[in-house]
Design a protein around this motif. Structure first.
Motif, PDB file in Angstrom:
ATOM      1  N   LEU A 296      27.808 -14.069  75.981  1.00  0.00           N
ATOM      2  CA  LEU A 296      28.832 -14.185  74.947  1.00  0.00           C
ATOM      3  C   LEU A 296      28.477 -15.286  73.945  1.00  0.00           C
ATOM      4  O   LEU A 296      28.987 -16.397  74.024  1.00  0.00           O
TER       5      LEU A 296
ATOM      6  N   ILE B 234      30.579 -12.525  69.232  1.00  0.00           N
ATOM      7  CA  ILE B 234      31.940 -12.149  69.603  1.00  0.00           C
ATOM      8  C   ILE B 234      32.812 -13.389  69.529  1.00  0.00           C
ATOM      9  O   ILE B 234      32.413 -14.469  69.964  1.00  0.00           O
TER      10      ILE B 234
ATOM     11  N   SER C 138      36.597 -13.428  70.209  1.00  0.00           N
ATOM     12  CA  SER C 138      37.745 -13.517  71.100  1.00  0.00           C
ATOM     13  C   SER C 138      37.812 -12.331  72.066  1.00  0.00           C
ATOM     14  O   SER C 138      37.599 -11.189  71.671  1.00  0.00           O
ATOM     15  N   ILE C 139      38.144 -12.640  73.328  1.00  0.00           N
ATOM     16  CA  ILE C 139      38.330 -11.616  74.356  1.00  0.00           C
ATOM     17  C   ILE C 139      39.744 -11.743  74.889  1.00  0.00           C
ATOM     18  O   ILE C 139      40.156 -12.809  75.349  1.00  0.00           O
TER      19      ILE C 139
ATOM     20  N   ILE D  76      31.381 -17.383  71.357  1.00  0.00           N
ATOM     21  CA  ILE D  76      32.746 -17.062  71.785  1.00  0.00           C
ATOM     22  C   ILE D  76      33.657 -18.263  71.524  1.00  0.00           C
ATOM     23  O   ILE D  76      33.274 -19.400  71.735  1.00  0.00           O
TER      24      ILE D  76
ATOM     25  N   ALA E 175      40.489 -12.303  81.838  1.00  0.00           N
ATOM     26  CA  ALA E 175      39.610 -11.438  81.041  1.00  0.00           C
ATOM     27  C   ALA E 175      38.604 -10.673  81.903  1.00  0.00           C
ATOM     28  O   ALA E 175      38.292  -9.523  81.608  1.00  0.00           O
TER      29      ALA E 175
ATOM     30  N   SER F 178      37.099  -9.338  67.860  1.00  0.00           N
ATOM     31  CA  SER F 178      37.996  -9.404  69.009  1.00  0.00           C
ATOM     32  C   SER F 178      38.001  -8.120  69.847  1.00  0.00           C
ATOM     33  O   SER F 178      37.839  -7.025  69.335  1.00  0.00           O
ATOM     34  N   VAL F 179      38.187  -8.350  71.141  1.00  0.00           N
ATOM     35  CA  VAL F 179      38.340  -7.278  72.120  1.00  0.00           C
ATOM     36  C   VAL F 179      39.727  -7.481  72.712  1.00  0.00           C
ATOM     37  O   VAL F 179      40.029  -8.541  73.252  1.00  0.00           O
TER      38      VAL F 179
ATOM     39  N   ALA G 160      40.754  -7.923  79.454  1.00  0.00           N
ATOM     40  CA  ALA G 160      39.934  -7.008  78.654  1.00  0.00           C
ATOM     41  C   ALA G 160      38.885  -6.269  79.481  1.00  0.00           C
ATOM     42  O   ALA G 160      38.598  -5.109  79.225  1.00  0.00           O
ATOM     43  N   PHE G 161      38.311  -6.945  80.473  1.00  0.00           N
ATOM     44  CA  PHE G 161      37.274  -6.337  81.317  1.00  0.00           C
ATOM     45  C   PHE G 161      37.691  -6.334  82.788  1.00  0.00           C
ATOM     46  O   PHE G 161      36.844  -6.297  83.676  1.00  0.00           O
TER      47      PHE G 161
ATOM     48  N   ILE H 126      38.520 -16.970  75.349  1.00  0.00           N
ATOM     49  CA  ILE H 126      38.544 -16.006  76.451  1.00  0.00           C
ATOM     50  C   ILE H 126      39.924 -16.139  77.081  1.00  0.00           C
ATOM     51  O   ILE H 126      40.261 -17.184  77.627  1.00  0.00           O
TER      52      ILE H 126
END
Length: 181
Positions: free
Chosen positions: A147, A128, A130-131, A150, A157, A108-109, A135-136, A153
Motif C-alpha cells: 500500500l 492508494i 484510503s481503505i 496510504i 479493513a 478510495s476503496v 473493505a477486504f 486504513i
C-alpha cells in the motif's frame, strides 16, 4: 435502468459506443460471460450484480465503481480498472473467484468493497489513499499487501484475512514492512 436485467440467456455484450450504463443494467444476467463496453465512463449501481458467469471486466474510462456494481459475480477472476479513482461500498463483495485486481492509482476503496473475495491473493497498487471499514474482510487467501502512499486504513479493513503474512506500507520517505509470524 434495468435495461437487460434478468436476461438469463444473454452471454456476450458489445456496446462500443455506450457512454453511460444505468442502474441494474445487467443485474442477474446469469449467463453473461463477457462485456465489451470500453467507452463507458459511468456505471450504474448494481449494474452487474448477480452475473454469476461474468469472468472478466476491463475498463479504460470509469472513474467510479458504484455500490454493488459487481457484487456476487462469482466467476469474475480478473478486473482491470485503468482510470478508476473510487470503488464504492460492496462493489465486488463475494466475488469469490476474483484473483487479480489491476489498478494503477486509486483514491478510495469503500466499506466491504472486496469483502468475501476468497481467491484474492495479493494487492499491489501504485497509489492508494484510503481503505474503508471491512473493505477486504474475509479475503481468506490474501497473503501480501503493498500500500504505497496510504493515508487512512479504517477499522477491520483486513479482518479475517487468515493467510496474510506481509503488509508493506510506503511513501516517498520511508517503508514499513510488517511481517506476520
Amino acid at each position: 435502468e434495468y435495461a437487460f436485467s434478468g436476461c438469463r440467456s444473454l452471454t456476450n455484450v458489445e456496446l462500443p459506443a455506450l457512454k453511460d450504463m444505468g442502474d441494474n443494467a445487467f443485474m442477474n444476467c446469469v449467463s453473461l460471460e463477457r462485456v465489451y463496453a470500453i467507452n463507458v465512463s459511468n456505471l450504474g449501481k448494481y449494474a452487474f450484480e448477480g452475473c454469476t458467469s461474468l469472468k472478466e471486466y476491463s475498463s479504460g474510462n470509469v472513474k467510479t465503481i458504484p455500490i454493488r456494481c459487481f457484487a456476487g459475480c462469482t466467476a469474475l477472476s480478473e478486473v482491470t480498472l485503468e482510470t478508476t479513482e473510487t470503488i464504492e461500498e460492496r462493489a465486488f463483495q463475494n466475488c469469490n473467484s476474483l484473483k487479480k485486481v489491476l489498478i494503477n492509482t486509486i483514491d478510495s476503496v469503500g466499506y466491504l468493497a472486496f469483502a468475501g473475495c476468497s481467491s484474492l491473493t495479493s494487492l499491489e497498487w501504485a497509489y492508494i489513499k484510503s481503505i474503508g471499514r471491512e473493505a477486504f474482510a474475509e479475503c481468506i487467501s490474501l497473503t501480501r499487501i503493498n500500500l504505497p502512499n496510504i493515508v487512512n486504513i479504517d477499522q477491520f479493513a483486513f479482518c479475517d484475512c487468515q493467510m496474510l503474512d506481509a503488509l508493506i506500507i510506503s511513501n516517498a520517505d520511508e517503508v514499513c514492512i510488517i511481517m506476520v509470524p
